[in-house]
Design a protein around this motif. Structure first.
Motif, PDB file in Angstrom:
ATOM      1  N   PRO A 136      21.876 -24.946 -44.442  1.00  0.00           N
ATOM      2  CA  PRO A 136      21.720 -23.711 -43.654  1.00  0.00           C
ATOM      3  C   PRO A 136      23.046 -23.206 -43.076  1.00  0.00           C
ATOM      4  CG  PRO A 136      19.999 -25.278 -43.087  1.00  0.00           C
ATOM      5  CD  PRO A 136      20.978 -26.016 -43.936  1.00  0.00           C
ATOM      6  N   ALA A 137      23.862 -24.119 -42.544  1.00  0.00           N
ATOM      7  CA  ALA A 137      25.141 -23.708 -41.973  1.00  0.00           C
ATOM      8  C   ALA A 137      26.088 -23.191 -43.046  1.00  0.00           C
ATOM      9  CB  ALA A 137      25.775 -24.883 -41.228  1.00  0.00           C
ATOM     10  N   VAL A 138      26.084 -23.814 -44.231  1.00  0.00           N
ATOM     11  CA  VAL A 138      26.966 -23.364 -45.316  1.00  0.00           C
ATOM     12  C   VAL A 138      26.592 -21.960 -45.757  1.00  0.00           C
ATOM     13  CG1 VAL A 138      27.642 -23.798 -47.707  1.00  0.00           C
ATOM     14  CG2 VAL A 138      27.497 -25.699 -46.088  1.00  0.00           C
ATOM     15  N   LEU A 139      25.294 -21.712 -45.933  1.00  0.00           N
ATOM     16  CA  LEU A 139      24.856 -20.380 -46.354  1.00  0.00           C
ATOM     17  C   LEU A 139      25.140 -19.349 -45.269  1.00  0.00           C
ATOM     18  CD1 LEU A 139      21.484 -21.235 -48.108  1.00  0.00           C
ATOM     19  CD2 LEU A 139      23.671 -20.698 -49.170  1.00  0.00           C
ATOM     20  N   ALA A 140      24.969 -19.723 -44.010  1.00  0.00           N
ATOM     21  CA  ALA A 140      25.258 -18.787 -42.928  1.00  0.00           C
ATOM     22  C   ALA A 140      26.748 -18.461 -42.876  1.00  0.00           C
ATOM     23  CB  ALA A 140      24.794 -19.376 -41.597  1.00  0.00           C
ATOM     24  N   ALA A 141      27.592 -19.464 -43.060  1.00  0.00           N
ATOM     25  CA  ALA A 141      29.037 -19.230 -43.043  1.00  0.00           C
ATOM     26  C   ALA A 141      29.470 -18.356 -44.216  1.00  0.00           C
ATOM     27  CB  ALA A 141      29.780 -20.559 -43.069  1.00  0.00           C
ATOM     28  N   LEU A 142      28.910 -18.593 -45.406  1.00  0.00           N
ATOM     29  CA  LEU A 142      29.254 -17.771 -46.568  1.00  0.00           C
ATOM     30  C   LEU A 142      28.795 -16.331 -46.370  1.00  0.00           C
ATOM     31  CD1 LEU A 142      28.381 -20.212 -49.513  1.00  0.00           C
ATOM     32  CD2 LEU A 142      30.655 -19.565 -48.709  1.00  0.00           C
ATOM     33  N   ALA A 143      27.588 -16.158 -45.802  1.00  0.00           N
ATOM     34  CA  ALA A 143      27.087 -14.799 -45.571  1.00  0.00           C
ATOM     35  C   ALA A 143      27.955 -14.048 -44.579  1.00  0.00           C
ATOM     36  CB  ALA A 143      25.641 -14.866 -45.078  1.00  0.00           C
ATOM     37  N   GLU A 144      28.412 -14.742 -43.513  1.00  0.00           N
ATOM     38  CA  GLU A 144      29.264 -14.076 -42.524  1.00  0.00           C
ATOM     39  C   GLU A 144      30.614 -13.705 -43.119  1.00  0.00           C
ATOM     40  OE1 GLU A 144      31.306 -14.986 -38.153  1.00  0.00           O
ATOM     41  OE2 GLU A 144      29.655 -16.233 -38.915  1.00  0.00           O
ATOM     42  N   GLU A 145      31.200 -14.624 -43.912  1.00  0.00           N
ATOM     43  CA  GLU A 145      32.483 -14.316 -44.536  1.00  0.00           C
ATOM     44  C   GLU A 145      32.359 -13.157 -45.515  1.00  0.00           C
ATOM     45  OE1 GLU A 145      35.560 -15.623 -44.123  1.00  0.00           O
ATOM     46  OE2 GLU A 145      34.824 -16.818 -42.442  1.00  0.00           O
ATOM     47  N   ALA A 146      31.219 -13.054 -46.231  1.00  0.00           N
ATOM     48  CA  ALA A 146      31.040 -11.986 -47.213  1.00  0.00           C
ATOM     49  C   ALA A 146      30.767 -10.640 -46.551  1.00  0.00           C
ATOM     50  CB  ALA A 146      29.900 -12.353 -48.165  1.00  0.00           C
ATOM     51  N   GLU A 147      29.979 -10.642 -45.457  1.00  0.00           N
ATOM     52  CA  GLU A 147      29.588  -9.375 -44.844  1.00  0.00           C
ATOM     53  C   GLU A 147      30.614  -8.868 -43.832  1.00  0.00           C
ATOM     54  OE1 GLU A 147      25.752  -9.935 -43.181  1.00  0.00           O
ATOM     55  OE2 GLU A 147      24.785 -10.409 -45.113  1.00  0.00           O
ATOM     56  N   VAL A 148      31.138  -9.767 -42.990  1.00  0.00           N
ATOM     57  CA  VAL A 148      32.032  -9.342 -41.918  1.00  0.00           C
ATOM     58  C   VAL A 148      33.460  -9.181 -42.428  1.00  0.00           C
ATOM     59  CG1 VAL A 148      32.960  -9.936 -39.652  1.00  0.00           C
ATOM     60  CG2 VAL A 148      30.554 -10.424 -40.203  1.00  0.00           C
ATOM     61  N   ARG A 149      33.968 -10.175 -43.143  1.00  0.00           N
ATOM     62  CA  ARG A 149      35.363 -10.148 -43.588  1.00  0.00           C
ATOM     63  C   ARG A 149      35.531  -9.658 -45.031  1.00  0.00           C
ATOM     64  NH1 ARG A 149      36.987 -16.017 -40.917  1.00  0.00           N
ATOM     65  NH2 ARG A 149      36.752 -15.350 -38.738  1.00  0.00           N
ATOM     66  N   ARG A 150      34.436  -9.319 -45.679  1.00  0.00           N
ATOM     67  CA  ARG A 150      34.479  -8.763 -47.031  1.00  0.00           C
ATOM     68  C   ARG A 150      35.218  -9.691 -48.004  1.00  0.00           C
ATOM     69  NH1 ARG A 150      30.493  -5.096 -46.683  1.00  0.00           N
ATOM     70  NH2 ARG A 150      30.811  -3.670 -44.913  1.00  0.00           N
TER      71      ARG A 150
END
Length: 676
Positions: A386-400
């Motif tokens: 769960p933490a890995v997927l959340a971190a990847l989603a944040e990096e993809a959406e926020v930092r593009r």
């Protein structure tokens, strides 16, 4: 402390004064006992009419230490000193006679002089050499740089009050702190550590080797030789034997190095029964491999490829057997690199872990050189998915981040989660098998209907993902049952069949090793013909002239397995009892006792060599890359085989040290070590 404390000036009596009429001189000593004793001496001399002049040492006059060298009559002791210069007085204070008198006076004042008379004589020079050995052994045992730290450690000991280390400073050129003497002391410590091991090997009934080669930090090829042997009680010991530098990794070079080590260490080749390798082609080649050449020279040797290496290769080949699992393995490594190479990504993963309340663990690396490293990577990923997927989603959406988007697109699928849980079920059993070789029951899958609440991260099925995010299906979402059926057909069943196939392929040649089961509890459930065939194979290989005796002993031995002393015992206990020379079974079943000893010492892996290489990498670092191979081998021998610093026989090292002439001389002229 004033110099006048120790000295008393005496003058010739005046003619007009009556001998013996002088009064007792006032004591200037700090110790009242010393002052009274000195006054008594003076009074007795005056009463006897002894005419004295000059300056005397009160303590030396009282205790009269014997002269060990030089004239028998000494100034300030037997006759008065007439030179009153301060440097002469200080010179007397530093003499060995005066120091002995000071010690005697201190013992007299404390009341322990009688006890000291019964204590053994301590030779300061011996204590200095032993102290040097202790400092050097402690450094090597703790895998510290001995050339650099040994002089510093001696200086620290002197600073803390170990004055006997000053005895090592003979002059400016000889202080026993040079690299040459340190290397010589290192060789002595290694020799003292090795002698009892070689002595036990000489008396062992069965010996086996583990060999492996590696490249150290200075790009030099090193061949590690590890030995397994039995003691008189049937216990197995694993010890580091030698480290040999080789020019190349060819079979002929390795065989020559192994034979050189065997000859140099004096191993009894007639009792050499096994050799364990990593299973590389150069080791196990049928025509000209290392094991083949060794078996030609020593016919009783059994070559065994490392089971841990086999399991790791079977796991890797099983992943490569299925296309998706090979891609899955590559993405595990990309996940590790993504978070390792960026502090921001690591901070995002840590924040997600804290928010979701899961373990704050790093993404483990998948490396082929580490046995079943994929097991640790899957174990961590399963806990922190769960933490890995959340971190990847944040990096993809926020930092593009495009890399994070690609990894999230691959990982946020039903098939990826199913593959994680599939390997989370399979790999622990292979890892346990690699470590203990005991577990046989395998449960492959957990329930995947609700994988720890991952539905909130929009887990999609395989057909929706497509290439570059483009869907490849007909627009209809597959049901959970359809996804599971597709995963079973395309991933799970091919992967599991690949695991089974590769395990059979890697462990197919076990004829000799399998024959040893005749000596264990399982032999009672075998057909007599099968057990007899196994025993014949063992007898032809290890004791060809005693085949009939082996079969006769086994008939009685089987009865003991069913109803006698060996009933309900494990195979390890049975083999230990048979191999022990202090047990009655050694004389009842001599042939089976030999076979039991061979069974215990034949290695099933080369893990001890891998541990030796780990120690090698800790000892020979970038800052210590000029260590010679002999000194490096001594460091490994002490670090691996050596006892704790408080248990090391330093007296034996002292004997070895004085086998050649030394410039340090013992104050005890009767010392046998110094005289030899």
């Amino acid at each position: 402390m004033s110099i006048e404390k120790y000295f008393l000036k005496k003058k010739r009596p005046r003619p007009e004064e009556e001998v013996g009429s002088g009064t007792q001189e006032a004591s200037t000593s700090a110790a009242a006992v010393a002052a009274d004793a000195a006054a008594a001496v003076r009074e007795r001399e005056e009463e006897e009419g002894i005419v004295v002049e000059g300056m005397f040492c009160r303590l030396c006059r009282q205790h009269k230490p014997p002269a060990k060298k030089g004239p028998g009559k000494r100034a300030s002791v037997e006759f008065g000193g007439v030179v009153y210069r301060k440097d002469y007085i200080e010179r007397h204070i530093t003499t060995e006679n005066h120091q002995q008198s000071v010690g005697s006076q201190a013992s007299l004042a404390s009341g322990i002089s009688v006890m000291n008379a019964f204590e053994p004589t301590v030779v300061v020079e011996h204590e200095a050499v032993i102290g040097g050995f202790k400092c050097l052994y402690w450094l090597i045992k703790n895998e510290l740089a001995h050339h650099t730290n040994y002089p510093k450690l001696l200086s620290l000991a002197e600073l803390l009050g170990c004055d006997y280390f000053k005895k090592l400073k003979i002059d400016q050129c000889n202080n026993y702190r040079s690299h040459r003497i340190i290397d010589e002391m290192l060789e002595i410590l290694g020799e003292v550590t090795e002698d009892p091991v070689l002595s036990e090997i000489q008396s062992s009934k069965a010996i086996a080797l583990e060999v492996d080669e590696s490249t150290d930090v200075s790009t030099a090829r090193q061949l590690d030789v590890h030995v397994r042997y039995l003691d008189k009680e049937g216990r197995v010991f694993n010890q580091f034997l030698d480290l040999v530098e080789i020019a190349d990794g060819k079979a002929d070079t390795i065989v020559a190095a192994i034979k050189s080590a065997i000859c140099r260490k004096g191993l009894p080749t007639e009792r050499l029964y096994g050799v364990g390798t990593d299973g590389a082609a150069v080791m196990t080649g049928r025509v000209n491999g290392v094991v083949k050449q060794l078996s030609d020279s020593y016919p009783k040797i059994v070559g065994v490829a490392c089971a841990a290496h086999r399991l790791a290769l079977a796991c890797k080949d099983s992943s490569n057997h299925v296309k998706y699992m090979a891609t899955f393995r590559d993405h595990l490594q990309e996940l590790h690199l993504f978070f390792r190479n960026s502090a921001n990504c690591t901070a995002t993963l840590k924040a997600a872990s804290i928010t979701l309340g899961v373990s704050d663990l790093k993404i483990k690396e998948v490396k082929d050189t580490r046995w079943l490293s994929q097991h640790k990577a899957i174990e961590n990923l399963q806990r922190n998915l769960p933490a890995v997927l959340a971190a990847l989603a944040e990096e993809a959406e926020v930092r593009r981040c495009l890399v994070a988007k690609g990894l999230y697109t691959f990982c946020a699928t039903y098939r990826f989660v199913a593959a994680v849980y599939l390997q989370a079920d399979v790999l622990p059993h292979l890892a346990s098998l690699s470590k203990v070789f005991q577990k046989a029951d395998v449960n492959f899958l957990h329930d995947l209907d609700d994988p720890q609440g991952l539905g909130t991260f929009n887990i999609q099925h395989e057909e929706e993902r497509g290439r570059r995010g483009q869907g490849q299906g007909d627009g209809q979402e597959a049901t959970r049952e359809e996804q599971w059926a597709r995963f079973q057909q395309e991933v799970m069943h091919p992967y599991l069949s690949g695991v089974e196939k590769n395990l059979d392929l890697r462990f197919h040649d076990l004829e000799i090793l399998g024959a040893f089961s005749a000596l264990g509890p399982k032999s009672t459930s075998l057909q007599d013909d099968t057990a007899i065939d196994n025993l014949k194979n063992l007898a032809r290989r290890f004791c060809p002239d005693q085949e009939n005796e082996v079969l006769q002993e086994w008939t009685s031995f089987k009865t003991n397995l069913l109803t006698g002393a060996f009933k309900d015992k494990s195979q390890a206990d049975i083999l230990t009892l048979l191999a022990s020379e202090f047990d009655e079974w050694y004389s009842i079943y001599p042939c089976l006792s030999l076979l039991a000893g061979i069974t215990l010492v034949i290695p099933v892996s080369s893990v001890n060599c891998e541990r030796d290489f780990s120690t090698l990498n800790r000892v020979k670092t970038n800052l210590r890359n000029h260590l010679k191979v002999d000194h490096l081998a001594a460091c490994l021998r002490i670090s691996i085989n050596g006892p704790d610093p408080e248990d090391f026989p330093y007296d034996k090292a002292l004997e070895y040290f004085f086998r050649k002439p030394r410039k340090i001389h013992c104050s005890d002229k009767e010392c046998k070590l110094w005289r030899q």
